[in-house]
Design a protein around this motif. Structure first.
Motif, PDB file in Angstrom:
ATOM      1  N   ASN A   6       0.828  -1.208   0.000  1.00 46.82           N
ATOM      2  CA  ASN A   6       0.000   0.000   0.000  1.00 46.82           C
ATOM      3  C   ASN A   6       0.860   1.256   0.000  1.00 46.82           C
ATOM      4  N   GLU A   7       1.986   1.221   0.713  1.00 44.82           N
ATOM      5  CA  GLU A   7       2.896   2.368   0.772  1.00 44.82           C
ATOM      6  C   GLU A   7       3.455   2.693  -0.615  1.00 44.82           C
ATOM      7  N   VAL A   8       3.943   1.671  -1.315  1.00 40.42           N
ATOM      8  CA  VAL A   8       4.511   1.874  -2.649  1.00 40.42           C
ATOM      9  C   VAL A   8       3.416   2.279  -3.634  1.00 40.42           C
ATOM     10  N   GLU A   9       2.250   1.663  -3.545  1.00 36.65           N
ATOM     11  CA  GLU A   9       1.128   2.022  -4.416  1.00 36.65           C
ATOM     12  C   GLU A   9       0.784   3.503  -4.249  1.00 36.65           C
ATOM     13  N   ALA A  10       0.787   3.987  -3.011  1.00 30.59           N
ATOM     14  CA  ALA A  10       0.478   5.399  -2.747  1.00 30.59           C
ATOM     15  C   ALA A  10       1.522   6.314  -3.390  1.00 30.59           C
ATOM     16  N   ILE A  11       2.795   5.938  -3.339  1.00 32.38           N
ATOM     17  CA  ILE A  11       3.852   6.736  -3.972  1.00 32.38           C
ATOM     18  C   ILE A  11       3.667   6.747  -5.489  1.00 32.38           C
ATOM     19  N   LEU A  12       3.396   5.577  -6.065  1.00 31.11           N
ATOM     20  CA  LEU A  12       3.190   5.497  -7.513  1.00 31.11           C
ATOM     21  C   LEU A  12       1.990   6.335  -7.955  1.00 31.11           C
ATOM     22  N   LEU A  13       0.912   6.286  -7.199  1.00 28.14           N
ATOM     23  CA  LEU A  13      -0.270   7.082  -7.539  1.00 28.14           C
ATOM     24  C   LEU A  13       0.008   8.577  -7.408  1.00 28.14           C
ATOM     25  N   GLU A  14       0.748   8.957  -6.391  1.00 32.27           N
ATOM     26  CA  GLU A  14       1.088  10.371  -6.214  1.00 32.27           C
ATOM     27  C   GLU A  14       1.922  10.878  -7.386  1.00 32.27           C
ATOM     28  N   ARG A  15       2.890  10.089  -7.815  1.00 33.15           N
ATOM     29  CA  ARG A  15       3.781  10.508  -8.898  1.00 33.15           C
ATOM     30  C   ARG A  15       3.167  10.365 -10.279  1.00 33.15           C
ATOM     31  N   PHE A  16       2.462   9.259 -10.500  1.00 33.11           N
ATOM     32  CA  PHE A  16       2.052   8.906 -11.860  1.00 33.11           C
ATOM     33  C   PHE A  16       0.549   8.724 -12.050  1.00 33.11           C
ATOM     34  N   GLY A  17      -0.257   8.963 -11.043  1.00 34.78           N
ATOM     35  CA  GLY A  17      -1.705   8.806 -11.159  1.00 34.78           C
ATOM     36  C   GLY A  17      -2.355   9.984 -11.864  1.00 34.78           C
ATOM     37  N   LYS A  18      -1.543  10.749 -12.557  1.00 33.66           N
ATOM     38  CA  LYS A  18      -1.989  11.928 -13.298  1.00 33.66           C
ATOM     39  C   LYS A  18      -1.256  11.931 -14.632  1.00 33.66           C
ATOM     40  N   ASP A  19      -1.512  12.926 -15.461  1.00 30.54           N
ATOM     41  CA  ASP A  19      -0.821  13.060 -16.740  1.00 30.54           C
ATOM     42  C   ASP A  19       0.684  13.131 -16.467  1.00 30.54           C
ATOM     43  N   SER A  20       1.404  12.120 -16.927  1.00 33.52           N
ATOM     44  CA  SER A  20       2.841  12.011 -16.655  1.00 33.52           C
ATOM     45  C   SER A  20       3.589  11.653 -17.925  1.00 33.52           C
ATOM     46  N   ILE A  21       4.761  12.218 -18.074  1.00 33.49           N
ATOM     47  CA  ILE A  21       5.635  11.828 -19.178  1.00 33.49           C
ATOM     48  C   ILE A  21       6.555  10.725 -18.657  1.00 33.49           C
ATOM     49  N   ILE A  22       6.518   9.575 -19.327  1.00 30.91           N
ATOM     50  CA  ILE A  22       7.418   8.471 -18.998  1.00 30.91           C
ATOM     51  C   ILE A  22       8.126   8.054 -20.287  1.00 30.91           C
ATOM     52  N   SER A  23       9.221   7.353 -20.122  1.00 32.76           N
ATOM     53  CA  SER A  23       9.907   6.774 -21.274  1.00 32.76           C
ATOM     54  C   SER A  23       9.434   5.339 -21.428  1.00 32.76           C
ATOM     55  N   LEU A  24       9.149   4.968 -22.663  1.00 31.09           N
ATOM     56  CA  LEU A  24       8.693   3.618 -22.992  1.00 31.09           C
ATOM     57  C   LEU A  24       9.701   2.992 -23.938  1.00 31.09           C
ATOM     58  N   VAL A  37       6.269   9.206 -23.696  1.00 34.76           N
ATOM     59  CA  VAL A  37       4.837   9.135 -23.936  1.00 34.76           C
ATOM     60  C   VAL A  37       4.091   9.751 -22.759  1.00 34.76           C
ATOM     61  N   ASP A  38       2.888  10.244 -23.035  1.00 36.94           N
ATOM     62  CA  ASP A  38       1.979  10.661 -21.964  1.00 36.94           C
ATOM     63  C   ASP A  38       1.319   9.406 -21.432  1.00 36.94           C
ATOM     64  N   ALA A  39       1.291   9.277 -20.121  1.00 40.46           N
ATOM     65  CA  ALA A  39       0.713   8.076 -19.513  1.00 40.46           C
ATOM     66  C   ALA A  39       0.185   8.421 -18.131  1.00 40.46           C
ATOM     67  N   PHE A  40      -0.577   7.503 -17.579  1.00 40.77           N
ATOM     68  CA  PHE A  40      -0.927   7.594 -16.163  1.00 40.77           C
ATOM     69  C   PHE A  40      -0.963   6.186 -15.583  1.00 40.77           C
ATOM     70  N   ASN A  43      -3.501   0.814 -10.717  1.00 44.54           N
ATOM     71  CA  ASN A  43      -3.595  -0.623 -10.428  1.00 44.54           C
ATOM     72  C   ASN A  43      -2.531  -1.473 -11.123  1.00 44.54           C
ATOM     73  N   GLY A  44      -1.268  -1.090 -10.977  1.00 45.40           N
ATOM     74  CA  GLY A  44      -0.182  -1.921 -11.500  1.00 45.40           C
ATOM     75  C   GLY A  44       0.066  -1.794 -12.988  1.00 45.40           C
ATOM     76  N   ALA A  45      -0.484  -0.756 -13.610  1.00 41.66           N
ATOM     77  CA  ALA A  45      -0.305  -0.589 -15.051  1.00 41.66           C
ATOM     78  C   ALA A  45      -0.253   0.889 -15.420  1.00 41.66           C
ATOM     79  N   PHE A  46       0.380   1.166 -16.548  1.00 46.00           N
ATOM     80  CA  PHE A  46       0.355   2.490 -17.151  1.00 46.00           C
ATOM     81  C   PHE A  46      -0.529   2.430 -18.386  1.00 46.00           C
ATOM     82  N   TYR A  47      -1.267   3.512 -18.629  1.00 44.63           N
ATOM     83  CA  TYR A  47      -2.170   3.593 -19.771  1.00 44.63           C
ATOM     84  C   TYR A  47      -1.738   4.738 -20.674  1.00 44.63           C
ATOM     85  N   ILE A  48      -1.704   4.456 -21.975  1.00 45.24           N
ATOM     86  CA  ILE A  48      -1.192   5.388 -22.979  1.00 45.24           C
ATOM     87  C   ILE A  48      -2.176   5.432 -24.137  1.00 45.24           C
TER      88      ILE A  48
END
Length: 141
Positions: A6-24, A37-40, A43-48
């Motif tokens: 839950n701790e790590v999930e909360a960090i991931l959601l804080e950082r990437f649960g919004k419009d985020s630029i990631i490298s794919l 790419v723009d992603a968010f 639940n264990g996945a990024f969507y693009i």
């Protein structure tokens, strides 16, 4: 390596649960390819939002193993083409994309009448996250 907490999930959601630029990263014929790419994250996945005939989707069609990198996070996973953005099965994630990407999704760049406008889901399998001096090795399976 530890299961997603839950701790790590909360960090991931804080950082990437919004419009985020990631490298794919994808590969074809033993040649790696990386693009931003723009992603968010959810639940264990990024969507693009992407185009089904793009190089990245062709590469994923032949080899679904991918890697991503973002703010103090790197992971590997499997790229899954969820198909046309407007499919009934994609309604939940498409609605979420419209909210998360509201600043640009309807700027004319996307053609939602084109059945090749699709959703790429990167289902994470393992990753490494750094936060406040702590290294988390994560098993998403």
């Amino acid at each position: 390596m530890n299961k997603l907490t839950n701790e790590v999930e909360a960090i991931l959601l804080e950082r990437f649960g919004k419009d985020s630029i990631i490298s794919l990263a994808t590969s074809a014929d033993n040649v790696p390819y990386v693009r931003n790419v723009d992603a968010f994250y959810e639940n264990g996945a990024f969507y693009i939002l992407t185009h089904g005939l793009s190089s990245k989707m062709k590469q994923i069609g032949k080899n679904p193993r991918v890697a991503i990198a973002g703010e103090w996070f790197t992971a590997s996973g499997v790229g899954v083409d969820l198909g046309y953005f407007g499919k009934d099965e994609n309604k939940h994630i498409a609605t979420k994309m419209r909210q998360v990407f509201s600043a640009w999704i309807d700027n004319g760049h996307n053609n939602f009448d084109d059945v090749n406008t699709c959703i790429l889901c990167v289902k994470l399998t393992s990753g490494v996250l750094f936060s406040n001096g702590v290294r988390y090795e994560i098993d998403f399976t």
